[in-house]
Design a protein around this motif. Structure first.
Motif, short mmCIF file in Angstrom:
data_model
loop_
_atom_site.label_atom_id
_atom_site.label_comp_id
_atom_site.label_asym_id
_atom_site.label_seq_id
_atom_site.Cartn_x
_atom_site.Cartn_y
_atom_site.Cartn_z
N VAL A 230 9.28 -8.60 -0.04
CA VAL A 230 8.04 -9.28 -0.42
C VAL A 230 6.87 -8.79 0.42
CG1 VAL A 230 6.90 -11.53 -0.56
CG2 VAL A 230 9.30 -11.30 -1.23
N ALA A 231 7.15 -8.40 1.66
CA ALA A 231 6.09 -8.07 2.61
C ALA A 231 5.62 -6.62 2.55
CB ALA A 231 6.56 -8.40 4.03
N LEU A 232 6.40 -5.70 1.98
CA LEU A 232 6.03 -4.29 1.96
C LEU A 232 4.64 -4.10 1.34
CD1 LEU A 232 9.36 -2.64 0.71
CD2 LEU A 232 8.48 -2.67 3.07
N ARG A 233 3.84 -3.24 1.98
CA ARG A 233 2.47 -3.02 1.47
C ARG A 233 1.97 -1.66 1.94
NH1 ARG A 233 -2.64 -6.67 3.59
NH2 ARG A 233 -4.16 -4.96 3.66
N ASN A 234 1.30 -0.96 1.03
CA ASN A 234 0.70 0.33 1.35
C ASN A 234 -0.69 0.40 0.71
OD1 ASN A 234 -0.08 2.95 1.76
ND2 ASN A 234 1.73 3.90 0.85
N ASP A 235 -1.72 0.31 1.52
CA ASP A 235 -3.08 0.34 1.00
C ASP A 235 -3.47 1.69 0.42
OD1 ASP A 235 -3.33 -2.27 1.78
OD2 ASP A 235 -4.71 -1.91 3.45
#
Length: 311
Positions: A230-235
């Motif tokens: 749920v937390a994975l993020r890549n701007d």
């Protein structure tokens, strides 16, 4: 003391990295972007063998896992491993030191997994050993930061919170091993081009200080892959997809299961899929190979240690 005497060789193994979180701020005056990122080292390795020479030259050859030359990888001063050796030699103030670097690459080139930075970290460690430089890890860290944003992390490995442009490292503990499937493309992407596209899409409205990825840090602390998914993020993902819209097909290839989440690694184009366990990784890898969306599909786990002398 610096290298003297008979010719010596040292082999170093260095892992790839993925970014579990990559929060990107606005461009700084020096052209870099302010980052808040969580690095995660995985068990995919380049091997750097450094052989000391007496001629003062720094040479490099690069081969793939089958031992075949990789002519598209530069072997001049634009190669980060060559630059690393030169920076270390300058620090030791011994201009007659020479080295032959043999790099066996497994980490994809221009794949968003810091393959060049891994080779720089490996060259620093190997040359410091083969030249008997006796620099401490803190001293090598300082040199690594001059070479690239990812290089200091790859000396350490594991998990780490990266600040500044990524070179300011704080180790992060995790309670679990995490399992990944990697979708690799033969054609890489230019990191500067992806950042330029990020700036264009942001229209100059980027934040100066990106928020800290606390949800990723909490997931690592709990060891829960569902929480991490749920937390994975890549701007940088929207910029990578803007430049290469076909990457979306790869992200969507896994479907709802067994992958828990999919994210582009760094500046792309490699896509990483988080799965619950090793068995799920095998199942997903087989499915992705059957679909033939990617040029290669690999299985990895992490975290693992950073650069290490192995021979």
């Amino acid at each position: 003391m610096p290298y003297v005497g008979a010719v010596r060789s040292v082999k170093v193994r260095v892992p790839a990295k993925i970014n579990l979180a990559l929060h990107v701020g606005a461009a700084r005056a020096d052209g870099y972007h302010q980052l808040s990122t969580v690095f995660h080292a995985i068990d995919m390795y380049d091997e750097i063998t450094a052989t000391a020479t007496h001629d003062g030259a720094i040479n490099v050859e690069v081969v793939d896992v089958q031992g075949q030359p990789m002519p598209h990888v530069p072997v001049d001063r634009t190669n980060l491993a060559v630059r690393a050796a030169a920076v270390l030699r300058d620090r030791l103030d011994e201009p007659d030191l020479g080295v032959h670097l043999h790099i066996r690459k497994t980490i994809p080139v221009a794949g968003g997994m810091a393959g060049g930075s891994a080779d720089a970290a490996g060259a620093l460690l190997a040359c410091n050993d083969v030249w008997r430089g006796a620099l401490s890890r803190d001293e090598l860290d300082a040199l690594a930061a001059t070479l690239g944003s990812d290089v200091p992390f790859l000396l350490h490995g594991g998990n780490a919170l990266g600040a500044g442009r990524g070179e300011l490292i704080t180790p992060v503990l995790s309670r679990s091993t995490f399992h990944w499937v990697l979708g690799v493309y033969a054609e890489g992407m230019s990191t500067p081009a992806v950042y330029a596209e990020f700036d264009r899409l942001a229209g100059g409205r980027g934040v100066n200080t990106p928020d800290e990825p606390r949800d990723v840090l909490a997931a690592l602390g709990s060891g829960d892959p569902d929480a991490l998914a749920v937390a994975l993020r890549n701007d940088l993902a929207p910029a990578a997809l803007s430049l290469r819209p076909e990457l979306l097909r790869g992200i969507e290839a896994a479907g709802p299961a067994p992958a828990l989440a999919a994210v582009i690694s760094g500046s792309g184009p490699t896509t990483v899929f988080l799965v619950p366990d090793a068995e799920s990784a095998e199942l997903l890898a087989l499915d992705l190979r059957t679909q033939a969306v990617f040029d290669d599909v690999l299985i990895a786990r992490g975290p693992v240690p950073g650069a290490r002398v192995v021979g």
